[in-house]
Write a protein that holds these residues in place. Structure first.
Motif, PDB file in Angstrom:
ATOM      1  N   GLN A   7       0.907  -1.227   0.072  1.00  0.00           N
ATOM      2  CA  GLN A   7      -0.006  -0.143  -0.014  1.00  0.00           C
ATOM      3  C   GLN A   7       0.709   1.212  -0.049  1.00  0.00           C
ATOM      4  OE1 GLN A   7      -2.710  -0.312   3.288  1.00  0.00           O
ATOM      5  NE2 GLN A   7      -3.884  -1.886   2.463  1.00  0.00           N
ATOM      6  N   ILE A   8       1.939   1.353   0.779  1.00  0.00           N
ATOM      7  CA  ILE A   8       2.777   2.488   0.913  1.00  0.00           C
ATOM      8  C   ILE A   8       3.484   2.590  -0.544  1.00  0.00           C
ATOM      9  CG2 ILE A   8       5.262   3.115   1.878  1.00  0.00           C
ATOM     10  CD1 ILE A   8       4.380   1.550   4.278  1.00  0.00           C
ATOM     11  N   LEU A   9       3.797   1.590  -1.223  1.00  0.00           N
ATOM     12  CA  LEU A   9       4.422   1.447  -2.609  1.00  0.00           C
ATOM     13  C   LEU A   9       3.409   2.181  -3.466  1.00  0.00           C
ATOM     14  CD1 LEU A   9       6.662  -1.413  -2.371  1.00  0.00           C
ATOM     15  CD2 LEU A   9       7.439   0.843  -2.272  1.00  0.00           C
ATOM     16  N   GLY A  10       2.331   1.684  -3.612  1.00  0.00           N
ATOM     17  CA  GLY A  10       1.194   2.214  -4.429  1.00  0.00           C
ATOM     18  C   GLY A  10       0.943   3.766  -4.397  1.00  0.00           C
ATOM     19  N   VAL A  11       0.817   4.216  -2.887  1.00  0.00           N
ATOM     20  CA  VAL A  11       0.840   5.674  -2.757  1.00  0.00           C
ATOM     21  C   VAL A  11       1.990   6.442  -3.171  1.00  0.00           C
ATOM     22  CG1 VAL A  11       0.412   7.615  -1.064  1.00  0.00           C
ATOM     23  CG2 VAL A  11      -0.959   5.217  -0.847  1.00  0.00           C
ATOM     24  N   LEU A  12       3.004   5.890  -2.719  1.00  0.00           N
ATOM     25  CA  LEU A  12       4.360   6.779  -3.265  1.00  0.00           C
ATOM     26  C   LEU A  12       4.456   6.651  -4.712  1.00  0.00           C
ATOM     27  CD1 LEU A  12       7.028   5.615  -0.436  1.00  0.00           C
ATOM     28  CD2 LEU A  12       5.951   7.697  -0.893  1.00  0.00           C
ATOM     29  N   GLU A  13       4.285   5.482  -5.504  1.00  0.00           N
ATOM     30  CA  GLU A  13       4.179   5.383  -6.876  1.00  0.00           C
ATOM     31  C   GLU A  13       3.406   6.676  -7.577  1.00  0.00           C
ATOM     32  OE1 GLU A  13       4.617   1.954  -9.853  1.00  0.00           O
ATOM     33  OE2 GLU A  13       2.804   1.936  -8.625  1.00  0.00           O
ATOM     34  N   LYS A  14       2.349   7.009  -6.998  1.00  0.00           N
ATOM     35  CA  LYS A  14       1.355   7.929  -7.435  1.00  0.00           C
ATOM     36  C   LYS A  14       1.913   9.430  -7.321  1.00  0.00           C
ATOM     37  CE  LYS A  14      -2.634   5.162  -7.987  1.00  0.00           C
ATOM     38  NZ  LYS A  14      -4.004   4.943  -7.390  1.00  0.00           N
ATOM     39  N   ASN A  15       2.494   9.464  -5.809  1.00  0.00           N
ATOM     40  CA  ASN A  15       2.659  10.838  -5.358  1.00  0.00           C
ATOM     41  C   ASN A  15       4.039  10.631  -4.466  1.00  0.00           C
ATOM     42  OD1 ASN A  15       3.088  13.534  -4.056  1.00  0.00           O
ATOM     43  ND2 ASN A  15       1.023  13.310  -3.614  1.00  0.00           N
ATOM     44  N   GLY A  16       5.185  10.669  -4.997  1.00  0.00           N
ATOM     45  CA  GLY A  16       6.343  10.671  -4.207  1.00  0.00           C
ATOM     46  C   GLY A  16       6.745  11.954  -3.420  1.00  0.00           C
ATOM     47  N   ARG A  17       5.910  12.745  -3.364  1.00  0.00           N
ATOM     48  CA  ARG A  17       5.918  14.073  -2.450  1.00  0.00           C
ATOM     49  C   ARG A  17       5.249  14.115  -1.528  1.00  0.00           C
ATOM     50  NH1 ARG A  17       8.530  19.000  -5.541  1.00  0.00           N
ATOM     51  NH2 ARG A  17       7.254  19.811  -3.774  1.00  0.00           N
ATOM     52  N   ILE A  18       4.358  13.163  -1.252  1.00  0.00           N
ATOM     53  CA  ILE A  18       3.414  12.952  -0.136  1.00  0.00           C
ATOM     54  C   ILE A  18       4.016  13.183   1.135  1.00  0.00           C
ATOM     55  CG2 ILE A  18       3.447  10.697  -0.088  1.00  0.00           C
ATOM     56  CD1 ILE A  18       0.118  10.788   0.470  1.00  0.00           C
ATOM     57  N   SER A  19       3.423  13.894   2.111  1.00  0.00           N
ATOM     58  CA  SER A  19       4.170  14.167   3.285  1.00  0.00           C
ATOM     59  C   SER A  19       4.199  12.594   4.098  1.00  0.00           C
ATOM     60  CB  SER A  19       3.442  15.081   4.220  1.00  0.00           C
ATOM     61  OG  SER A  19       1.959  14.535   4.740  1.00  0.00           O
ATOM     62  N   THR A  44      16.550  -1.157   1.615  1.00  0.00           N
ATOM     63  CA  THR A  44      16.806  -2.324   0.742  1.00  0.00           C
ATOM     64  C   THR A  44      16.661  -2.452  -0.615  1.00  0.00           C
ATOM     65  OG1 THR A  44      14.341  -2.922   1.238  1.00  0.00           O
ATOM     66  CG2 THR A  44      15.828  -3.750   2.846  1.00  0.00           C
ATOM     67  N   GLY A  45      16.566  -1.335  -1.122  1.00  0.00           N
ATOM     68  CA  GLY A  45      16.704  -1.022  -2.775  1.00  0.00           C
ATOM     69  C   GLY A  45      15.334  -1.309  -3.347  1.00  0.00           C
ATOM     70  N   VAL A  46      14.128  -1.574  -2.644  1.00  0.00           N
ATOM     71  CA  VAL A  46      12.870  -1.397  -3.112  1.00  0.00           C
ATOM     72  C   VAL A  46      12.396  -0.431  -3.776  1.00  0.00           C
ATOM     73  CG1 VAL A  46      10.415  -2.038  -2.712  1.00  0.00           C
ATOM     74  CG2 VAL A  46      12.167  -3.525  -1.615  1.00  0.00           C
ATOM     75  N   ILE A  47      12.563   0.741  -2.860  1.00  0.00           N
ATOM     76  CA  ILE A  47      12.582   2.482  -3.400  1.00  0.00           C
ATOM     77  C   ILE A  47      13.852   2.588  -3.673  1.00  0.00           C
ATOM     78  CG2 ILE A  47      11.733   4.563  -2.793  1.00  0.00           C
ATOM     79  CD1 ILE A  47       9.929   3.506  -0.629  1.00  0.00           C
ATOM     80  N   ARG A  48      13.979   2.966  -5.190  1.00  0.00           N
ATOM     81  CA  ARG A  48      15.274   3.252  -5.740  1.00  0.00           C
ATOM     82  C   ARG A  48      15.635   4.741  -5.849  1.00  0.00           C
ATOM     83  NH1 ARG A  48      15.654  -0.663 -10.918  1.00  0.00           N
ATOM     84  NH2 ARG A  48      13.821   0.076 -11.343  1.00  0.00           N
ATOM     85  N   GLY A  49      14.389   5.500  -5.562  1.00  0.00           N
ATOM     86  CA  GLY A  49      14.758   6.998  -5.655  1.00  0.00           C
ATOM     87  C   GLY A  49      13.476   7.510  -5.781  1.00  0.00           C
ATOM     88  N   TYR A  50      13.571   9.007  -5.906  1.00  0.00           N
ATOM     89  CA  TYR A  50      12.262   9.846  -5.990  1.00  0.00           C
ATOM     90  C   TYR A  50      12.726  10.989  -7.315  1.00  0.00           C
ATOM     91  CZ  TYR A  50      10.896   7.910  -1.627  1.00  0.00           C
ATOM     92  OH  TYR A  50      10.544   7.310  -0.631  1.00  0.00           O
ATOM     93  N   ARG A  51      11.931  11.039  -8.219  1.00  0.00           N
ATOM     94  CA  ARG A  51      12.087  12.044  -9.393  1.00  0.00           C
ATOM     95  C   ARG A  51      10.868  12.672  -9.806  1.00  0.00           C
ATOM     96  NH1 ARG A  51      12.535   6.846 -11.558  1.00  0.00           N
ATOM     97  NH2 ARG A  51      11.040   6.417 -13.321  1.00  0.00           N
TER      98      ARG A  51
END
Length: 147
Positions: A7-19, A44-51
């Motif tokens: 769920q966290i990944l799903g939200v971050l995938e749509k909006n990496g700038r969310i607080s 662990t490298g699951v999240i590789r970065g934000y852009r």
């Protein structure tokens, strides 16, 4: 990785700038455990970065072309020479080593068709070990929706 991580990944995938507070609320956690999970996913490298996702047309690169490239030879040295050269081309946004009819699939963003013609003839076709290039001009890109 459990369902909350997904769920966290799903939200971050749509909006990496969310607080973190808003992210935590959306996935049903308090902020501290949520932040720990995000930090673990990063470590662990699951999240590789934000852009930032930039509109290529705003940068004068309104034409997107996918180019299928076949190589002449497939020795490690020949493949390495091609890979080192292709990643240096500013017009090439993504380079994928693939199976099938082509060895590589490139995403190329340029200003217009004459710019692509110049790129193809004077830069891409002249890279080490290139046998053929087949180009596919994008007419429209559809937005992707993820649950």
């Amino acid at each position: 990785m459990d369902e909350v991580d997904r769920q966290i990944l799903g939200v971050l995938e749509k909006n990496g700038r969310i607080s973190n507070a808003e992210l935590a609320a959306r996935v049903g956690l308090s902020p501290s455990p949520c932040l720990r999970r995000v930090n673990r996913l990063e470590a662990t490298g699951v999240i590789r970065g934000y852009r930032a996702e930039i509109d290529p047309a705003a940068l004068g690169r309104g034409l997107r072309v996918f180019a299928g490239v076949r190589l002449l030879r497939h020795t490690r040295a020949d493949v390495t020479a091609f890979e080192r050269a292709v990643v240096q081309l500013a017009e090439v946004v993504f380079t994928h080593h693939i199976t099938g009819n082509y060895d590589y699939l490139l995403q190329v963003d340029v200003a217009d068709l004459p710019a692509y013609e110049d790129f193809h003839a004077n830069r891409l076709a002249g890279l080490p070990n290139v046998a053929t290039v087949t180009s596919y001009v994008t007419m429209k890109t559809l937005p992707t929706t993820r649950a």
